[in-house]
Design a protein around this motif. Structure first.
Motif, short mmCIF file in Angstrom:
data_model
loop_
_atom_site.label_atom_id
_atom_site.label_comp_id
_atom_site.label_asym_id
_atom_site.label_seq_id
_atom_site.Cartn_x
_atom_site.Cartn_y
_atom_site.Cartn_z
N LEU A 93 0.70 -1.27 0.06
CA LEU A 93 -0.12 0.12 0.00
C LEU A 93 0.94 1.43 0.20
O LEU A 93 0.45 2.24 -0.63
CB LEU A 93 -0.85 0.19 1.11
CG LEU A 93 -2.23 -0.90 1.27
CD1 LEU A 93 -2.91 -0.58 2.41
CD2 LEU A 93 -2.93 -0.58 -0.25
N ILE A 96 2.21 1.77 -3.68
CA ILE A 96 1.34 2.20 -4.64
C ILE A 96 0.87 3.57 -4.09
O ILE A 96 0.93 4.77 -5.21
CB ILE A 96 -0.15 1.31 -4.32
CG1 ILE A 96 0.21 -0.07 -4.76
CG2 ILE A 96 -1.25 1.82 -4.90
CD1 ILE A 96 -1.09 -0.97 -4.55
N GLY A 97 0.63 4.01 -2.79
CA GLY A 97 0.31 5.36 -2.69
C GLY A 97 1.40 6.35 -2.75
O GLY A 97 1.14 7.52 -3.57
N LEU A 147 -5.47 -4.28 9.46
CA LEU A 147 -6.04 -3.48 8.63
C LEU A 147 -5.99 -2.04 9.14
O LEU A 147 -5.70 -1.18 8.40
CB LEU A 147 -7.44 -3.79 8.34
CG LEU A 147 -7.39 -5.11 7.36
CD1 LEU A 147 -8.94 -5.50 7.16
CD2 LEU A 147 -6.84 -4.85 5.91
N PRO A 148 -6.52 -1.66 10.57
CA PRO A 148 -6.38 -0.28 10.84
C PRO A 148 -5.10 0.44 10.82
O PRO A 148 -4.94 1.50 10.73
CB PRO A 148 -6.88 -0.19 12.29
CG PRO A 148 -7.62 -1.65 12.34
CD PRO A 148 -6.90 -2.62 11.44
N VAL A 149 -3.96 -0.24 10.65
CA VAL A 149 -2.75 0.37 10.73
C VAL A 149 -2.05 -0.18 9.36
O VAL A 149 -0.62 -0.41 9.02
CB VAL A 149 -1.65 -0.07 11.81
CG1 VAL A 149 -2.20 0.86 12.86
CG2 VAL A 149 -1.97 -1.68 12.12
N ALA A 150 -2.78 -0.34 8.22
CA ALA A 150 -2.49 -0.70 6.96
C ALA A 150 -1.22 0.11 6.35
O ALA A 150 -0.50 -0.21 5.37
CB ALA A 150 -3.52 -1.13 6.05
N MET A 151 -1.50 1.54 6.78
CA MET A 151 -0.25 2.43 6.23
C MET A 151 0.11 3.34 7.41
O MET A 151 -0.77 3.66 8.17
CB MET A 151 -1.00 3.16 4.99
CG MET A 151 -1.22 2.42 3.96
SD MET A 151 -1.82 3.67 2.71
CE MET A 151 -0.43 4.25 2.04
N ASN A 152 1.18 3.94 7.04
CA ASN A 152 1.59 4.80 8.13
C ASN A 152 1.90 6.09 7.33
O ASN A 152 2.73 6.06 6.39
CB ASN A 152 2.84 4.38 8.79
CG ASN A 152 3.34 5.65 9.50
OD1 ASN A 152 3.91 6.61 9.31
ND2 ASN A 152 3.27 5.46 11.13
N THR A 153 1.14 7.36 7.81
CA THR A 153 1.39 8.39 6.75
C THR A 153 3.08 9.03 7.03
O THR A 153 3.28 9.48 5.65
CB THR A 153 0.59 9.66 7.49
OG1 THR A 153 -0.81 9.03 7.63
CG2 THR A 153 0.44 10.91 6.62
N LEU A 156 4.57 6.99 4.21
CA LEU A 156 4.30 7.39 3.13
C LEU A 156 4.90 8.37 2.45
O LEU A 156 5.44 8.39 1.27
CB LEU A 156 2.77 7.41 2.94
CG LEU A 156 2.06 7.94 1.80
CD1 LEU A 156 2.08 6.77 0.61
CD2 LEU A 156 0.46 8.40 1.96
N TYR B 46 -7.64 5.28 3.95
CA TYR B 46 -7.64 6.60 4.90
C TYR B 46 -9.34 7.17 5.12
O TYR B 46 -9.47 7.56 6.20
CB TYR B 46 -6.99 7.81 3.98
CG TYR B 46 -5.47 7.71 4.20
CD1 TYR B 46 -4.92 8.13 5.55
CD2 TYR B 46 -4.66 7.37 3.50
CE1 TYR B 46 -3.57 8.23 5.80
CE2 TYR B 46 -3.35 7.06 3.77
CZ TYR B 46 -2.83 7.76 4.76
OH TYR B 46 -1.49 7.63 5.37
N PHE B 49 -10.29 4.21 7.99
CA PHE B 49 -9.67 4.20 9.31
C PHE B 49 -9.19 5.49 9.84
O PHE B 49 -8.71 5.71 10.88
CB PHE B 49 -8.74 3.27 9.31
CG PHE B 49 -9.08 1.72 8.98
CD1 PHE B 49 -9.74 1.21 10.44
CD2 PHE B 49 -8.90 1.06 7.81
CE1 PHE B 49 -10.55 -0.12 9.97
CE2 PHE B 49 -9.54 -0.19 7.87
CZ PHE B 49 -10.15 -0.93 8.87
#
Lengths: 292, 321
Positions: A93, A96-97, A147-153, A156, B46, B49
């Motif tokens: 993710l 991709i992002g 899932l709730p921590v599937a990404m970290n800004t 990113l 985003y 969550f």
């Protein structure tokens, strides 16, 4: 080049070496203490007071007990599942992002970026997150830790900065050769930014390995607990029922050494990887801070 | 480019007409469709969550009950906020939050800078690498383990009491004693972060042009003078950015660590807004009330970042956005 070292500088250098040595000792001794205590004889550990600067009556019996404890084994397995699945999802993710956000001339990128960066400075908080996870139907599932921590800004943005530094001509020429975005991302951009990908992988893996709070609020079955939550029950809440699962007689004598051995077993894997990635740290940390 | 532009204006040629918005959209869509498709999972993440919980904050204006759900719970306006401000515990958690984060900031913030300066002065390459490797280690150790090491060292027959008893100190279980909570919290924070946080300053230090130091030496500047006139000014932008980030996080004190460290004996000094939210919401199930308390925290945090950022932009020209 002036190589003359003044008297004052020599004193300063000596003091500096001493201070750094003292500080390193303060940092390493609490850790070494645990390792040596875990390798000592249980009865000696009970009698001993103060720090362990070497193992007393060396034995690995505590590790044998840990390896037989079913709760610690399921905890380990759950943690492995979460670290592997979670980190893979994180990386996919984030790649991709960051790829999309680093492309130029995409109309909505500005809005997307604003929307994402805003979440760094304003969050709903624990309770609304809990209710959201519940509404999505994830409570009591290990996916609630993924899932709730599937990404970290933050990661990113670090990744986006790395991608933006790749010359445009590379993805463009691949595009002319007929490669799609997914292919460009995974076979051109990802290999070109592999130092940053390595650092971010480490960040995510360490996060998953060490996190316990989400597990505490989202999971209620002990069979799903990750290692850190089991550790919390053994070490901080002093719940002996977990350890007695390995056999009551083991508990009576060895509980302290088992605690120390559990700490070592739970911490060693992460400490074993990190020196290999150390050379990339500066890069990863730097990029992130420049464009926070 | 510039000539071309002004030339155009002077000859009064047709000014470049703005495309209508719908036309812009459709061109962008044809060109970037596949990128937008690729972005869908990120967008959903985003929205669900991060923006989901933001919408969920609305329950702080409701009397939310799980049985009636978000859409059918009754609205009560600012009731929960009023309750919080008149709550017996309001002052306690508010001032504890301020106190803990303030002391953490002033004691832990300068440490990595000092460490970076010291490491930077080390002559031996191998030794300096060793110091770095060792000081980074605690960053990788989980909070659960950090707190349990702390418990082990500070308990009644632990190493620290052992050491202090040499000075006629009566052994106590420090984590059960109110007066030791804050020092233990701050010291363990330094232990955890001093090395890791120094990385950024170290790399800023290596980026300083060595010619500056050469020139200063020729002018007869000593070490101290070099530090004040070259090193610190060059580090200042980094220091300010880090400070803004830290101040912004002030209201997000490390509640995970506090939850592990505190117990009813130390609530009086250890209970902060986030831990109060956790106990009220997840243990006592006062959903709306705790969401209101959490929202208070989020809004103050946000204002704090915004304000420090503005201030630093004005004073020094360094800012996050």
């Amino acid at each position: 080049m002036n190589t003359r070292i003044t008297h004052g500088e020599r004193i300063f250098n000596a003091c500096n070496i001493m201070i750094c040595a003292l500080l390193s000792l303060c940092i390493i001794i609490p850790i070494i203490n645990i390792v040596f205590a875990s390798l000592s004889d249980p009865i000696e550990v009970m009698k001993h007071q103060g720090l362990f600067l070497r193992p007393i009556k060396f034995t690995t019996s505590a590790y044998a007990a840990v390896a037989k404890n079913p709760n610690i084994i399921t905890g380990y397995m759950n943690t492995l599942f979460i670290v592997v699945t979670g980190t893979t999802l994180n990386i996919v993710l984030t790649l991709i992002g960051s790829y999309v956000l680093s492309r130029k001339g995409v109309m909505f990128n500005k809005i997307f970026t604003m929307m994402i960066v805003f979440t760094m400075y304003f969050q709903g908080g624990t309770i609304p997150l809990y209710l959201t996870v519940q509404a999505v139907g994830l409570t009591n599932s290990r996916w609630a830790l993924i899932l709730p921590v599937a990404m970290n800004t933050f990661n990113l943005i670090v990744m986006r900065t790395a991608m933006a530094s790749v010359p445009d001509s590379l993805p463009e020429s691949a595009m002319m050769d007929g490669a799609g975005h997914a292919r460009i991302l995974f076979s051109i951009m990802a290999p070109l930014t592999k130092a940053t990908v390595a650092v971010i992988t480490l960040y995510y893996a360490v996060y998953h390995w060490n996190s316990w709070f989400n597990a505490m609020i989202f999971l209620h079955k002990k069979s799903q607990y990750p290692l850190q939550l089991i550790l919390r029950e053994i070490l901080i809440q002093d719940d002996t029922s977990i350890m007695s699962a390995g056999g009551a007689d083991a508990l009576a004598l060895a509980s302290d050494t088992i605690k120390y051995a559990t700490i070592v077993v739970a911490t060693a894997p992460i400490l074993a990887i990190y020196p290999f990635l150390q050379k990339y740290f500066v890069k990863g940390v730097m990029v992130g801070a420049v464009k926070g | 480019m510039k000539y071309h532009h002004t030339g155009r204006r002077q000859t009064g040629m047709v000014p470049c007409r703005e495309l209508p918005l719908s036309e812009k959209f459709s061109r962008d869509w044809t060109k970037n469709k596949s990128l937008y498709f690729l972005f869908i999972p990120v967008l959903f993440y985003y929205l669900i969550f991060h923006y989901g919980p933001m919408v969920g904050l609305l329950i702080s204006f409701q009397n939310y009950k799980p049985s009636t759900g978000f859409f059918h719970s009754s609205w009560v306006g600012l009731k929960h906020f009023k309750d919080f401000f008149t709550d017996f515990y309001f002052q306690r958690v508010f001032f504890n939050t301020l106190k803990i984060s303030f002391f953490t900031l002033i004691f832990t913030f300068p440490m990595p800078i000092i460490l970076a300066l010291l490491i930077n002065e080390l002559r031996g390459k191998l030794y300096s690498r060793m110091v770095q490797t060792i000081t980074y280690i605690p960053h990788f150790i989980s909070i659960v383990v950090v707190v349990s090491i702390m418990m082990d060292l500070t308990c009644k027959d632990g190493a620290i009491n052992q050491f202090l008893s040499l000075f006629d100190f009566k052994p106590v279980t420090m984590l059960n004693d109110k007066q030791y909570f804050l020092p233990l919290y701050v010291i363990s924070n330094i232990w955890q972060n001093i090395g890791w946080n120094s990385i950024i300053y170290l790399s800023a230090l290596t980026a300083i042009d060595s010619e500056l130091y050469e020139a200063a030496k020729i002018d007869g500047a000593g070490k101290l003078r070099q530090l004040l006139a070259i090193t610190l000014p060059c580090l200042l932008p980094t220091i300010i950015i880090m400070l803004i980030l830290q101040v912004g996080k002030m209201f997000n004190v490390g509640y995970e660590k506090i939850i592990l460290m505190y117990n009813p004996l130390t609530y009086e000094v250890a209970d902060v807004i986030s831990t109060y939210v956790y106990r009220k919401g997840l243990l006592e199930m006062s959903w709306s009330y705790s969401a209101a308390v959490g929202m208070f925290n989020s809004v103050i945090s946000f204002l704090l970042v915004w304000f420090t950022n503005r201030l630093s932009k004005k004073v020094s020209g360094n800012s996050l956005w």
